[in-house]
Design an enzyme around this catalytic site. Sequence first.
Site, PDB file in Angstrom:
ATOM      1  N   HIS A 278      40.713 -21.624 -38.147  1.00 24.30           N
ATOM      2  CA  HIS A 278      41.337 -22.126 -36.921  1.00 24.30           C
ATOM      3  C   HIS A 278      40.857 -23.547 -36.626  1.00 24.30           C
ATOM      4  O   HIS A 278      41.676 -24.433 -36.314  1.00 24.30           O
ATOM      5  CB  HIS A 278      40.998 -21.202 -35.752  1.00 24.30           C
ATOM      6  CG  HIS A 278      41.399 -21.744 -34.417  1.00 24.30           C
ATOM      7  ND1 HIS A 278      42.645 -21.543 -33.878  1.00 24.30           N
ATOM      8  CD2 HIS A 278      40.712 -22.497 -33.522  1.00 24.30           C
ATOM      9  CE1 HIS A 278      42.718 -22.149 -32.709  1.00 24.30           C
ATOM     10  NE2 HIS A 278      41.551 -22.736 -32.465  1.00 24.30           N
ATOM     11  N   GLU A 279      39.557 -23.781 -36.714  1.00 24.36           N
ATOM     12  CA  GLU A 279      39.035 -25.117 -36.441  1.00 24.36           C
ATOM     13  C   GLU A 279      39.544 -26.127 -37.463  1.00 24.36           C
ATOM     14  O   GLU A 279      39.837 -27.280 -37.127  1.00 24.36           O
ATOM     15  CB  GLU A 279      37.506 -25.090 -36.441  1.00 24.36           C
ATOM     16  CG  GLU A 279      36.887 -24.221 -35.352  1.00 24.36           C
ATOM     17  CD  GLU A 279      37.267 -24.679 -33.954  1.00 24.36           C
ATOM     18  OE1 GLU A 279      37.490 -25.891 -33.770  1.00 24.36           O
ATOM     19  OE2 GLU A 279      37.345 -23.833 -33.049  1.00 24.36           O
ATOM     20  N   GLU A 355      46.338 -25.049 -29.728  1.00 22.10           N
ATOM     21  CA  GLU A 355      45.622 -23.822 -30.065  1.00 22.10           C
ATOM     22  C   GLU A 355      46.529 -22.834 -30.803  1.00 22.10           C
ATOM     23  O   GLU A 355      46.116 -22.209 -31.784  1.00 22.10           O
ATOM     24  CB  GLU A 355      45.043 -23.177 -28.806  1.00 22.10           C
ATOM     25  CG  GLU A 355      43.933 -23.962 -28.146  1.00 22.10           C
ATOM     26  CD  GLU A 355      42.753 -24.197 -29.064  1.00 22.10           C
ATOM     27  OE1 GLU A 355      42.409 -23.275 -29.827  1.00 22.10           O
ATOM     28  OE2 GLU A 355      42.177 -25.299 -29.018  1.00 22.10           O
ATOM     29  N   ASP A 359      46.121 -21.516 -34.635  1.00 23.59           N
ATOM     30  CA  ASP A 359      46.130 -20.087 -34.963  1.00 23.59           C
ATOM     31  C   ASP A 359      47.093 -19.806 -36.116  1.00 23.59           C
ATOM     32  O   ASP A 359      46.787 -19.010 -37.019  1.00 23.59           O
ATOM     33  CB  ASP A 359      46.534 -19.266 -33.742  1.00 23.59           C
ATOM     34  CG  ASP A 359      45.388 -19.084 -32.752  1.00 23.59           C
ATOM     35  OD1 ASP A 359      44.236 -19.412 -33.103  1.00 23.59           O
ATOM     36  OD2 ASP A 359      45.649 -18.614 -31.628  1.00 23.59           O
TER      37      ASP A 359
END
Length: 414
Positions: A278-279, A355, A359
């Site tokens: 995710h990061e 975000e 994802d």
Amino acid sequence: MNPLTLLFLIALGAESLLRLWLASRQIAAADKTRGEVPEPFGGRFTAEDMTRAANYSKARLRLGCVSVILEFVLKLLLTLGGGIFAAQVLIARFALPGIWSDVAVIALVGVVVELVGLPFSIYRTFHIEARYGFNRTTPALYLLDLLKQTALAIVIGLPILAAVLALMRLAGPVWWLWAWLAWLAFSVLLSWAAPRFIAPLFNRFAPLENAELKERLNVLLDRCGFKAEGGLFVMNASLRSAHGNAYFTGIGRNKRIVFFDTLLAALSPPQLEAVLAHELGHFKLHHVRQRLLLSSVISLLGFILLAILLRQPYFYTAFHVQPSNAAALLLFFFVLPAFTYFLTPIASWWSRVHEFEADRFAARYADAEELAAALVNMYRDNASLLVPDPRYSAFYDSHPPALARIARLRALKI
């Protein structure tokens, strides 16, 4: 009454009332969901977990409400109440040469603001965070951190402030352009230096030693085409708090991926891999670059606006201060937020979009179900409110609400 004075009073009052109203809605949402576990979290959360999250959120929000009221009073006292003017009169007695009089005025006001906020920080750390099992900071460590932060403000903050004030005085009509370029250069230098020289002043950063986990994460980095020149590091976050997190930091050869030791203790290797994916999504989808670009544009517009206001006599008379570069900077930073606050929902919405995109990226390179499980663990361990008030969430939350986020991840898994 000066029209700018009236506009400021309206904006500041509206900002403060809106903040209090949104906080009250969030407190009501916490009470409403107390002890009730939403269906997607059954088996992972207990009624006690939900009650703890509700109580923790309410405690922080109530302290925030007191802070809002104090900020309202403090801004009025510093501006219309003559606080900045009093600082100017006091510093003038010392007859400091050149820009140093302006530096001293700003530093004095800054110290006052920090001292007013200090009791809130102490109460949050040693009462709220301690009451709910998060605080691990000792009074001695807290004081040491405070001294280090003060030293950094003197060593780093004062020189850049002095540079901006010098450019305002000496660089002519386009001082704002040179000041903006200096600010950009300083920001880049700080981003490069912070991981290696500043962050280690507060925490210990050790290379990730778990060979199996390190291999797993390096394989993921290779799959994503990402090279962390600085490597994978573990930060001893447990020295101060039980909260868990992970983040990217730095640029160039100082670029690092950092895991809190609390997060490593709470998540399994597949979950940590999904969190890292995710990061990585933020980086590979250019979210970091977009935010840096937007920040640069906003800072440029800010310098341009400051340059315009600097030449307007009404900007000073509206707040009863003596015209000076220091007064202009202080008024700019105290007055402008009352107007820009109402743009907060736009920034929050943009962050939530990023975000969701990160994802989706994570679901392509790792297991979406593992990311969902990691988030659930983090929500529980951090006592996060699972069902926030919709208006509060839309206004403030940089991350999507838990229910919506988990639902999307599970849809991606299918």
